[in-house]
Design a protein around this motif. Sequence first.
Motif, PDB file in Angstrom:
ATOM      1  N   VAL A  32       0.851  -1.182   0.000  1.00 34.97           N
ATOM      2  CA  VAL A  32       0.000   0.000   0.000  1.00 34.97           C
ATOM      3  C   VAL A  32       0.889   1.236   0.000  1.00 34.97           C
ATOM      4  CG1 VAL A  32      -1.823  -1.221   1.227  1.00 34.97           C
ATOM      5  CG2 VAL A  32      -0.151   0.110   2.521  1.00 34.97           C
ATOM      6  N   GLU A  34       0.869   5.900   0.391  1.00 36.18           N
ATOM      7  CA  GLU A  34       0.238   7.184   0.646  1.00 36.18           C
ATOM      8  C   GLU A  34       1.117   8.276   0.051  1.00 36.18           C
ATOM      9  OE1 GLU A  34      -2.617   8.224   1.942  1.00 36.18           O
ATOM     10  OE2 GLU A  34      -3.360   6.235   2.510  1.00 36.18           O
ATOM     11  N   ARG A  52      -5.919   6.498   6.927  1.00 42.93           N
ATOM     12  CA  ARG A  52      -6.225   5.676   5.760  1.00 42.93           C
ATOM     13  C   ARG A  52      -5.175   4.588   5.566  1.00 42.93           C
ATOM     14  NH1 ARG A  52      -6.974   8.584   0.067  1.00 42.93           N
ATOM     15  NH2 ARG A  52      -4.726   8.892   0.340  1.00 42.93           N
ATOM     16  N   ARG A  55      -5.998   1.698   7.754  1.00 44.94           N
ATOM     17  CA  ARG A  55      -7.130   0.943   7.225  1.00 44.94           C
ATOM     18  C   ARG A  55      -6.681   0.042   6.070  1.00 44.94           C
ATOM     19  NH1 ARG A  55     -10.795   0.931   3.137  1.00 44.94           N
ATOM     20  NH2 ARG A  55     -12.906   0.228   3.665  1.00 44.94           N
ATOM     21  N   SER A  56      -5.874   0.576   5.149  1.00 45.55           N
ATOM     22  CA  SER A  56      -5.381  -0.231   4.025  1.00 45.55           C
ATOM     23  C   SER A  56      -4.559  -1.411   4.517  1.00 45.55           C
ATOM     24  CB  SER A  56      -4.536   0.643   3.087  1.00 45.55           C
ATOM     25  OG  SER A  56      -5.311   1.623   2.442  1.00 45.55           O
ATOM     26  N   GLU A  59      -6.848  -4.083   5.981  1.00 42.38           N
ATOM     27  CA  GLU A  59      -7.601  -4.810   4.956  1.00 42.38           C
ATOM     28  C   GLU A  59      -6.749  -5.892   4.295  1.00 42.38           C
ATOM     29  OE1 GLU A  59     -10.971  -4.483   4.042  1.00 42.38           O
ATOM     30  OE2 GLU A  59     -10.953  -3.415   5.943  1.00 42.38           O
ATOM     31  N   ASP A 146     -11.108   0.808  -2.612  1.00 43.31           N
ATOM     32  CA  ASP A 146     -11.013   1.549  -1.354  1.00 43.31           C
ATOM     33  C   ASP A 146      -9.687   1.316  -0.646  1.00 43.31           C
ATOM     34  OD1 ASP A 146     -12.240  -1.116  -1.180  1.00 43.31           O
ATOM     35  OD2 ASP A 146     -12.200  -0.789   0.980  1.00 43.31           O
ATOM     36  N   ILE A 147      -8.973   0.248  -1.023  1.00 41.81           N
ATOM     37  CA  ILE A 147      -7.647  -0.023  -0.459  1.00 41.81           C
ATOM     38  C   ILE A 147      -6.614   0.661  -1.359  1.00 41.81           C
ATOM     39  CG2 ILE A 147      -6.030  -1.788   0.312  1.00 41.81           C
ATOM     40  CD1 ILE A 147      -8.352  -3.782   0.269  1.00 41.81           C
ATOM     41  N   LYS A 148      -5.763   1.475  -0.777  1.00 44.10           N
ATOM     42  CA  LYS A 148      -4.800   2.237  -1.587  1.00 44.10           C
ATOM     43  C   LYS A 148      -3.569   1.377  -1.850  1.00 44.10           C
ATOM     44  CE  LYS A 148      -2.881   6.916  -2.017  1.00 44.10           C
ATOM     45  NZ  LYS A 148      -3.668   7.306  -3.217  1.00 44.10           N
ATOM     46  N   THR A 149      -3.739   0.421  -2.759  1.00 39.41           N
ATOM     47  CA  THR A 149      -2.642  -0.492  -3.069  1.00 39.41           C
ATOM     48  C   THR A 149      -1.749   0.074  -4.167  1.00 39.41           C
ATOM     49  OG1 THR A 149      -3.716  -1.732  -4.857  1.00 39.41           O
ATOM     50  CG2 THR A 149      -4.220  -2.404  -2.592  1.00 39.41           C
ATOM     51  N   LEU A 206     -11.597   5.217  -4.091  1.00 43.82           N
ATOM     52  CA  LEU A 206     -10.690   5.497  -2.993  1.00 43.82           C
ATOM     53  C   LEU A 206     -11.316   6.547  -2.080  1.00 43.82           C
ATOM     54  CD1 LEU A 206      -7.839   4.943  -1.822  1.00 43.82           C
ATOM     55  CD2 LEU A 206      -7.100   6.993  -3.046  1.00 43.82           C
TER      56      LEU A 206
END
Length: 286
Positions: A32, A34, A52, A55-56, A59, A146-149, A206
């Motif tokens: 992930v 950012e 965030r 959260r990623s 998940e 929604d997962i910032k991969t 996202l």
Amino acid sequence: MSRIVYVNGSYVPEADAKISVFDRGFLFADGVYEVTAVLSGKLVDFGGHMKRLRRSLDELALSSPADDEALLAIHRELVSRNGIEEGLVYMQITRGAAERDFAYPSGPVPASLVLFTQAKPLRDTSAARTGIAVATVPDLRWKRRDIKTVQLLYPSMAKMEAKAKGAGDAWMVDEEGFVTEGTSNNAYIVTAEGVVVTRHLSNDILHGITRAAVVRIAEETGMRIEIRPFSVEEALRAREAFVTSASAFVMPVISIDGTAIGEAKPGEFTLRLREAYIAEADANAI
């Protein structure tokens, strides 16, 4: 002058930065990331990005190699070492190096942590002054957006398709004809009645940190907001359109698929939101 980057505990010149060929981020996009904006040498919305990030990580059942305080210290050190007054800090966490296997490693593997900076103008850019054109493409990504991969190949393909059409970015469209988001940003329209519309949060898009701030600012300044999907057809009839992201802030969209939006120039709602967001970012950056 070479940038200084951070790789697994060390600050090194970018030419000396190395990651294992067995890193799962490289082999499986198992990681992930950012991106945090820097204004006047300070970090914008850092707390939101960390929330965030956690959260990623959760998940993906991925452990973090550092807590928020340590990550903040690394961000600040990189900004200082590279003399960044305005730009971005990119951070990536992967599951680390292990023998290639689709299954996650069964034993403990140290996660990989990489950060680097990019010096670039954010407040005043030609794109913000003139607006950008977008082209629509089918949204063919996986269903956990929604997962910032670091799995970003299709957005890259979409952006290149848009550029081939003479546009600066792409808006991706679901099977029902509704816009999901841009390749690296959240999408909005302003209706003829002056209502700001943006898609609801779900696995389809996202959960943008800049989006959250802009929606709140719009509400606090008395703008009407509708959180719902909008179609390409509705967007083409819109008074204004724009996108938001950590690197673009609030960016005007002046045409979609070659059709001018409104007066084909940055509109009053968009410019008010951009000005208000930058003022708040300047005031609250750390």
